[in-house]
Design a protein around this motif. Structure first.
Motif, PDB file in Angstrom:
ATOM      1  N   LEU A 136      11.653  -9.153  28.050  1.00 48.70           N
ATOM      2  CA  LEU A 136      10.667  -8.140  27.673  1.00 48.70           C
ATOM      3  C   LEU A 136       9.969  -8.478  26.359  1.00 48.70           C
ATOM      4  CD1 LEU A 136      12.777  -4.975  28.571  1.00 48.70           C
ATOM      5  CD2 LEU A 136      10.743  -5.771  29.785  1.00 48.70           C
ATOM      6  N   GLY A 137      10.701  -9.044  25.419  1.00 47.55           N
ATOM      7  CA  GLY A 137      10.151  -9.261  24.088  1.00 47.55           C
ATOM      8  C   GLY A 137       9.623 -10.642  23.804  1.00 47.55           C
ATOM      9  N   VAL A 138       9.979 -11.625  24.649  1.00 48.57           N
ATOM     10  CA  VAL A 138       9.545 -13.002  24.398  1.00 48.57           C
ATOM     11  C   VAL A 138       8.825 -13.587  25.614  1.00 48.57           C
ATOM     12  CG1 VAL A 138      10.242 -15.313  23.695  1.00 48.57           C
ATOM     13  CG2 VAL A 138      11.494 -13.335  22.822  1.00 48.57           C
ATOM     14  N   ARG A 139       9.519 -13.614  26.748  1.00 45.14           N
ATOM     15  CA  ARG A 139       8.936 -14.259  27.929  1.00 45.14           C
ATOM     16  C   ARG A 139       7.615 -13.604  28.335  1.00 45.14           C
ATOM     17  NH1 ARG A 139       9.745 -13.889  33.699  1.00 45.14           N
ATOM     18  NH2 ARG A 139       9.301 -15.906  34.677  1.00 45.14           N
ATOM     19  N   ARG A 172      13.806 -11.639   7.349  1.00 46.59           N
ATOM     20  CA  ARG A 172      14.803 -12.565   6.806  1.00 46.59           C
ATOM     21  C   ARG A 172      16.189 -11.953   6.919  1.00 46.59           C
ATOM     22  NH1 ARG A 172      12.638 -13.710   0.898  1.00 46.59           N
ATOM     23  NH2 ARG A 172      12.478 -11.442   1.067  1.00 46.59           N
ATOM     24  N   ARG A 173      16.238 -10.626   6.976  1.00 43.03           N
ATOM     25  CA  ARG A 173      17.493  -9.929   7.247  1.00 43.03           C
ATOM     26  C   ARG A 173      17.792  -9.998   8.747  1.00 43.03           C
ATOM     27  NH1 ARG A 173      14.652  -6.785   3.813  1.00 43.03           N
ATOM     28  NH2 ARG A 173      15.613  -6.357   1.789  1.00 43.03           N
ATOM     29  N   TYR A 174      19.055 -10.054   9.043  1.00 40.28           N
ATOM     30  CA  TYR A 174      19.487 -10.056  10.441  1.00 40.28           C
ATOM     31  C   TYR A 174      19.176  -8.697  11.053  1.00 40.28           C
ATOM     32  CZ  TYR A 174      22.556 -10.942  14.449  1.00 40.28           C
ATOM     33  OH  TYR A 174      23.055 -11.145  15.706  1.00 40.28           O
ATOM     34  N   ARG A 175      18.550  -8.695  12.220  1.00 44.24           N
ATOM     35  CA  ARG A 175      18.112  -7.449  12.844  1.00 44.24           C
ATOM     36  C   ARG A 175      19.172  -6.851  13.775  1.00 44.24           C
ATOM     37  NH1 ARG A 175      12.920  -5.986  12.309  1.00 44.24           N
ATOM     38  NH2 ARG A 175      13.914  -3.985  12.691  1.00 44.24           N
ATOM     39  N   GLU A 176      20.408  -6.823  13.282  1.00 44.50           N
ATOM     40  CA  GLU A 176      21.535  -6.096  13.878  1.00 44.50           C
ATOM     41  C   GLU A 176      22.156  -6.731  15.116  1.00 44.50           C
ATOM     42  OE1 GLU A 176      21.564  -1.750  13.833  1.00 44.50           O
ATOM     43  OE2 GLU A 176      19.483  -1.829  13.150  1.00 44.50           O
ATOM     44  N   ASN A 177      21.382  -7.463  15.883  1.00 41.00           N
ATOM     45  CA  ASN A 177      21.907  -8.067  17.103  1.00 41.00           C
ATOM     46  C   ASN A 177      21.115  -9.333  17.387  1.00 41.00           C
ATOM     47  OD1 ASN A 177      21.491  -8.310  20.300  1.00 41.00           O
ATOM     48  ND2 ASN A 177      23.522  -7.465  19.908  1.00 41.00           N
ATOM     49  N   LEU A 182      16.103 -12.298  17.910  1.00 37.15           N
ATOM     50  CA  LEU A 182      15.277 -13.324  18.542  1.00 37.15           C
ATOM     51  C   LEU A 182      13.990 -12.731  19.090  1.00 37.15           C
ATOM     52  CD1 LEU A 182      17.979 -15.366  20.501  1.00 37.15           C
ATOM     53  CD2 LEU A 182      16.599 -16.194  18.593  1.00 37.15           C
ATOM     54  N   ALA A 183      14.107 -11.586  19.750  1.00 40.49           N
ATOM     55  CA  ALA A 183      12.940 -10.977  20.399  1.00 40.49           C
ATOM     56  C   ALA A 183      11.877 -10.567  19.396  1.00 40.49           C
ATOM     57  CB  ALA A 183      13.375  -9.768  21.230  1.00 40.49           C
ATOM     58  N   LYS A 184      12.279 -10.143  18.212  1.00 39.52           N
ATOM     59  CA  LYS A 184      11.303  -9.643  17.253  1.00 39.52           C
ATOM     60  C   LYS A 184      10.830 -10.706  16.263  1.00 39.52           C
ATOM     61  CE  LYS A 184      11.125  -5.835  19.285  1.00 39.52           C
ATOM     62  NZ  LYS A 184       9.928  -5.575  20.137  1.00 39.52           N
ATOM     63  N   ARG A 189       6.568 -16.294  15.123  1.00 42.48           N
ATOM     64  CA  ARG A 189       6.385 -17.741  15.256  1.00 42.48           C
ATOM     65  C   ARG A 189       5.264 -18.065  16.244  1.00 42.48           C
ATOM     66  NH1 ARG A 189       7.588 -20.844  11.326  1.00 42.48           N
ATOM     67  NH2 ARG A 189       7.477 -22.586  12.802  1.00 42.48           N
ATOM     68  N   MET A 190       5.104 -17.240  17.263  1.00 39.38           N
ATOM     69  CA  MET A 190       3.997 -17.444  18.193  1.00 39.38           C
ATOM     70  C   MET A 190       2.667 -17.348  17.467  1.00 39.38           C
ATOM     71  SD  MET A 190       4.974 -15.545  21.786  1.00 39.38           S
ATOM     72  CE  MET A 190       3.324 -15.899  22.428  1.00 39.38           C
ATOM     73  N   ALA A 191       2.522 -16.327  16.630  1.00 37.26           N
ATOM     74  CA  ALA A 191       1.270 -16.163  15.888  1.00 37.26           C
ATOM     75  C   ALA A 191       1.035 -17.345  14.957  1.00 37.26           C
ATOM     76  CB  ALA A 191       1.292 -14.860  15.095  1.00 37.26           C
ATOM     77  N   PHE A 192       2.091 -17.836  14.338  1.00 36.54           N
ATOM     78  CA  PHE A 192       1.957 -18.996  13.461  1.00 36.54           C
ATOM     79  C   PHE A 192       1.488 -20.221  14.245  1.00 36.54           C
ATOM     80  CE2 PHE A 192       3.921 -22.865  11.698  1.00 36.54           C
ATOM     81  CZ  PHE A 192       3.274 -22.908  10.469  1.00 36.54           C
TER      82      PHE A 192
END
Length: 311
Positions: A136-139, A172-177, A182-184, A189-192
């Protein structure tokens, strides 16, 4: 026609994931600025997605775009299905011949987070849920970009917007899971990367994040409405910094109308608060909330200040 009031007149936009929340708001604001806006998503008046909400549909979003002064065109699309996205691209090509603005606001994974993901190590997370988050968030974002960018580069000023949760600095902080993290981070990185690829076409690729968003789902979770949202602050004090979906939408519409945006924003990660300051836009209540700064400095930094100091 006042092109200053409607600076996107004649522009063709597509908002992927425009059923509700920030996606819907961005579609409407682009329409208010004069654009023709294709709106896509999985929830229609005859079909409900896994999100399970029946109160918002892409047909309604298209109607809101048209009511705001643009031209809204609803195209039911599952962006995890390459054939459906390819058909969408072919339709836009057939009807318009190009695309000027592509907003990738696909998500729909909130129902997987509480209980299943947040607070769990990656190996404790059900693998099926983790992989669905990445779908949902990457593919979905990758499929959409791959099949629609060939239309975007035909524009004289291509704009690709990746909507995510958190700026590069904040994340830069870990997003809890691990799966959510990865999804967020992937859209950033795609925009970059896409910024590098769009340079030769005079284009802009940028990742944007709202702050604490008062989406329909978030309001429902707190049992409040847009009119009564401050009642939720007693339950969640940080909700005092919350912003309406229109805040990000107004900022993105201003970005789309900026002729110098490529040099200013290409390849970057930014937030609704930063864009709002740059373009002088405000939220529906006239405030200019900066949730990223509030969380950085107050919630995580320990600064003695209130949310009102960041509105």
């Amino acid at each position: 026609m006042d092109t200053n009031a409607r600076p996107l007149t004649g522009r063709i936009a597509l908002v992927a994931g425009a059923t509700r929340g920030a996606g819907r708001a961005q579609a409407v604001e682009l329409g208010r600025a004069g654009a023709t806006v294709y709106v896509t998503g999985r929830t229609t008046r005859s079909r409900v997605s896994e999100v399970g909400r029946t109160t918002e549909t892409i047909e309604e979003t298209a109607e809101l775009v048209t009511a705001a002064g643009g031209t809204g065109i609803a195209v039911p699309t599952d962006h995890l299905d390459p054939d459906r996205v390819r058909a969408l691209a072919e339709r836009v090509d057939r009807e318009q011949g190009r695309l000027d603005i592509l907003i990738n606001d696909l998500w729909g994974g909130e129902h997987l987070l509480v209980g299943s993901v947040f607070g769990k190590k990656s190996w404790e997370t059900p693998l099926s849920d983790g992989l669905r988050i990445l779908e949902l968030g990457v593919r979905s974002h990758v499929i959409t970009a791959a099949l629609l960018l060939p239309l975007l580069i035909r524009s004289d000023a291509p704009l690709h917007v990746e909507v995510t949760d958190g700026t590069a600095e904040f994340n830069r902080r870990y997003r809890e899971n691990m799966y959510y993290d990865l999804a967020k981070n992937a859209p950033i990185r795609m925009a970059f990367g896409l910024g590098e690829e769009l340079k030769e076409f005079g284009g802009t690729a940028v990742a944007v994040t709202p702050g604490f968003l008062r989406s329909e789902q978030m309001l429902a979770a707190f049992g409040v409405t847009e009119e009564t949202w401050r009642e939720a602050v007693a339950r969640e004090p940080h909700f005092a910094i919350a912003e309406s979906p229109q805040f990000l939408a107004r900022a993105v519409a201003a970005l789309a109308a900026d002729p110098g945006r490529a040099a200013r924003w290409n390849g970057r990660s930014t937030s609704s608060g930063e864009l709002a300051r740059a373009y002088g836009v405000t939220d529906t209540d006239g405030s200019r909330p900066d949730a990223m700064a509030y969380f950085e400095e107050v919630v995580y930094g320990g600064k003695d200040a209130s949310a009102d100091d960041y509105r």
